[in-house]
Design a protein around this motif. Structure first.
Motif, short mmCIF file in Angstrom:
data_model
loop_
_atom_site.label_atom_id
_atom_site.label_comp_id
_atom_site.label_asym_id
_atom_site.label_seq_id
_atom_site.Cartn_x
_atom_site.Cartn_y
_atom_site.Cartn_z
N MET A 11 0.72 -0.52 0.20
CA MET A 11 0.36 -0.39 -0.30
C MET A 11 0.89 1.42 0.17
SD MET A 11 -3.53 -0.62 2.06
CE MET A 11 -4.46 -2.09 2.04
N ALA A 12 0.65 2.11 -0.36
CA ALA A 12 0.50 3.58 -0.80
C ALA A 12 0.70 4.74 0.85
CB ALA A 12 1.22 4.24 -2.16
N GLY A 13 1.84 4.99 1.35
CA GLY A 13 1.09 6.45 2.20
C GLY A 13 1.61 7.51 1.62
N CYS A 14 1.89 7.91 0.26
CA CYS A 14 1.96 8.94 -0.56
C CYS A 14 2.26 8.95 -1.66
CB CYS A 14 3.49 9.36 0.01
SG CYS A 14 4.61 11.00 -1.35
N VAL A 15 1.79 10.33 -2.17
CA VAL A 15 1.22 10.48 -3.79
C VAL A 15 1.59 11.47 -4.51
CG1 VAL A 15 -0.50 10.36 -6.23
CG2 VAL A 15 -0.71 9.79 -3.75
N ALA A 16 2.43 11.17 -4.73
CA ALA A 16 3.68 12.54 -6.29
C ALA A 16 2.63 12.25 -7.62
CB ALA A 16 4.89 12.46 -6.01
N VAL A 17 3.08 13.51 -8.16
CA VAL A 17 2.98 14.43 -9.95
C VAL A 17 4.01 14.36 -9.89
CG1 VAL A 17 0.91 15.32 -11.25
CG2 VAL A 17 0.00 13.63 -9.27
N LYS A 18 4.80 14.49 -10.72
CA LYS A 18 5.83 16.05 -11.87
C LYS A 18 5.31 15.75 -13.02
CE LYS A 18 8.88 13.67 -13.01
NZ LYS A 18 10.80 13.44 -13.19
N ILE A 19 5.35 17.42 -13.31
CA ILE A 19 4.71 18.11 -14.66
C ILE A 19 6.21 18.35 -15.15
CG2 ILE A 19 3.31 19.84 -15.86
CD1 ILE A 19 1.39 19.19 -13.50
N ARG A 20 6.62 18.61 -15.85
CA ARG A 20 7.85 18.77 -16.85
C ARG A 20 7.29 18.94 -18.32
NH1 ARG A 20 12.49 14.73 -17.60
NH2 ARG A 20 12.63 15.73 -15.02
N TYR A 21 7.76 20.65 -18.83
CA TYR A 21 7.25 21.66 -19.27
C TYR A 21 8.57 21.15 -19.91
CZ TYR A 21 3.54 23.19 -16.23
OH TYR A 21 2.80 23.67 -14.99
N PRO A 22 8.00 22.30 -21.79
CA PRO A 22 8.89 22.22 -23.18
C PRO A 22 10.05 22.60 -22.75
CG PRO A 22 6.92 22.41 -23.63
CD PRO A 22 6.33 23.11 -21.55
N ASP A 23 10.19 23.59 -22.22
CA ASP A 23 11.52 24.03 -21.70
C ASP A 23 12.65 23.73 -20.45
OD1 ASP A 23 9.91 24.54 -19.25
OD2 ASP A 23 10.03 27.08 -19.48
N PHE A 24 12.05 21.72 -20.06
CA PHE A 24 12.41 21.50 -19.35
C PHE A 24 12.52 22.01 -18.09
CE2 PHE A 24 14.47 19.46 -23.27
CZ PHE A 24 14.53 18.66 -22.87
N GLU A 25 11.63 23.13 -17.41
CA GLU A 25 10.70 23.06 -16.68
C GLU A 25 10.02 21.97 -15.56
OE1 GLU A 25 8.54 26.66 -13.59
OE2 GLU A 25 8.98 26.58 -16.12
N THR A 26 10.57 21.25 -14.36
CA THR A 26 10.44 20.49 -13.80
C THR A 26 9.58 20.74 -12.40
OG1 THR A 26 11.69 18.97 -15.09
CG2 THR A 26 10.10 18.26 -13.18
N THR A 27 8.36 20.66 -12.53
CA THR A 27 7.83 20.51 -10.96
C THR A 27 6.55 19.43 -10.34
OG1 THR A 27 6.02 21.89 -11.69
CG2 THR A 27 7.09 23.50 -11.21
N SER A 28 6.87 19.53 -9.09
CA SER A 28 5.89 17.95 -8.73
C SER A 28 5.60 19.05 -7.40
CB SER A 28 7.45 17.24 -8.23
OG SER A 28 7.75 17.59 -7.43
#
Length: 385
Positions: A281-298
């Motif tokens: 089972m998981a106790g943590c969820v994360a989502v990551k997004i990377r944009y065309p300029d390679f800026e990455t946020t999560s």
């Protein structure tokens, strides 16, 4: 057995019930069970007052009601159990040289050789008091030369007590007990032993090992050793299990938020399926997004332990909505589930859980037979290309 070996076993007493009583003190002292109220429900946990009526964990709720018609039933709050388990884990991790988290409410600590630095019994008593002070939860411990004796000592010390079995006194402690006090001796083995005249651990200890082998095979030899207080199990160092994740780098940058959400649902379903296959089972969820300029946020969030799509997908969607810059194309989308554990499966005894478990078992059966993509939620199908 080395005389220098020393193991502490901690167990939070009637953990689910104790947490419910923290939330609602009026429940204290009542015959109380945690679980669903439907015919298909089972008892997830019960108070010591309920146990006096013969109620036990994993018992059908209808049986519990027959034994004690005036029992109080509370549905259970999984998020609170996860929270308190984490608090206790953090307290122990900050203090213990080496510890194992055996379940959501049970811990082993290896104090072997630590008498050079502190008095182990005093240290263990202080740790127990620190847990009580910071959580207000009752907790018992056993201290002994191996894991098995420590666990049996904890059970003997309950509720909310402690017991130290000094090295060399294991058989004195074990002898008067029924053989089913040995961890792993269930009803079937207990009946088998009684049929050959063995009811107490002393009788098991003094029995002929060959007789035990004839009746129980290799397990008979193992039991004979345990009756002598011999157990070689090691404390397995606790560490957070690795995460499961999936990412998709799109062939073309995507700025259609509905398509991105559809892909997010599909990806979350996939990693949830992997969790269930591993019985984690998981106790943590994360989502990551990377944009065309390679800026990455999560962004991530802790959740009550689960491996169900319908509990993980809303959290993933919420994180996406908090992260996503509307109208900006996305190069990569990822989902990660972490803080993986199997101890929280104990919390899966609540209302409607059996029905949900049966549903997911059926879904996973189809996926196993026809492939992971053979069945998915509607939100994970529309817009698929």
């Amino acid at each position: 057995m080395s005389p220098n070996r020393l193991i502490a076993h901690f167990d939070l007493d009637a953990f689910f019930v104790s947490v419910e009583c923290l939330s609602n003190p009026s429940l204290k002292g009542l015959p109380l069970v945690v679980g669903g109220a439907t015919d298909r429900s089972v008892v997830a946990a019960c108070s010591y007052e309920a146990r006096k009526y013969g109620i036990q964990s994993a018992m059908p709720m209808r049986t519990a009601l027959r034994l004690c018609p005036h029992v109080t039933i509370v549905p259970g709050t999984r998020g609170e159990y996860s929270k308190y388990s984490r608090i206790v884990t953090e307290i122990i991790a900050a203090e213990a040289p080496l510890f194992e988290k055996a379940s959501i409410d049970e811990f082993y600590i290896d104090l072997s050789g630590m008498e050079r630095f502190f008095k182990p019994l005093e240290w263990t008593l202080a740790l127990r008091q620190k847990i009580i002070d910071q959580t207000q939860l009752p907790i018992s411990f056993g201290l002994a030369a191996n894991k098995m004796i420590a666990k049996i000592a904890t059970d003997a010390a309950k509720p909310n007590g402690w017991l130290y079995i000094e090295a060399g006194k294991e058989t004195d402690f074990l002898d008067p007990m029924k053989v089913n006090k040995i961890p792993g001796v269930g009803d079937h083995t207990y009946r088998d032993l009684m049929q050959i005249g063995i009811e107490t651990i002393r009788e098991l200890r003094l029995s002929n090992p060959d007789l035990l082998t004839r009746h129980l095979g290799k397990y008979g030899t193992d039991l004979w050793n345990k009756a002598h207080g011999i157990h070689a199990g090691q404390v397995t160092p606790y560490q957070e299990a690795k995460s499961v994740s999936t990412e998709n780098t799109f062939d073309q940058d995507i700025n259609d938020s509905s398509y991105l959400l559809t892909e997010l649902v599909r990806m979350t379903e996939r990693v949830a399926y992997e969790l269930r296959q591993d019985n984690k089972m998981a106790g943590c969820v994360a989502v990551k997004i990377r944009y065309p300029d390679f800026e990455t946020t999560s962004r991530q969030t802790t959740i009550p332990y689960t491996f169900y799509d319908d509990e993980l997908i809303p959290q993933a969607k919420l994180l996406f909505q908090q992260l996503y810059r509307k109208g900006k194309p996305v190069r990569l989308l990822g989902v990660r589930l972490s803080e993986l554990t199997d101890e929280a499966r104990q919390t899966n005894l609540f209302q409607d859980v059996n029905r949900k478990a049966d549903l997911y078992k059926a879904i996973d059966s189809v996926k196993n037979k026809f492939g992971k993509g053979s069945i998915s939620k509607a939100g994970g199908q529309q817009g698929k290309k």
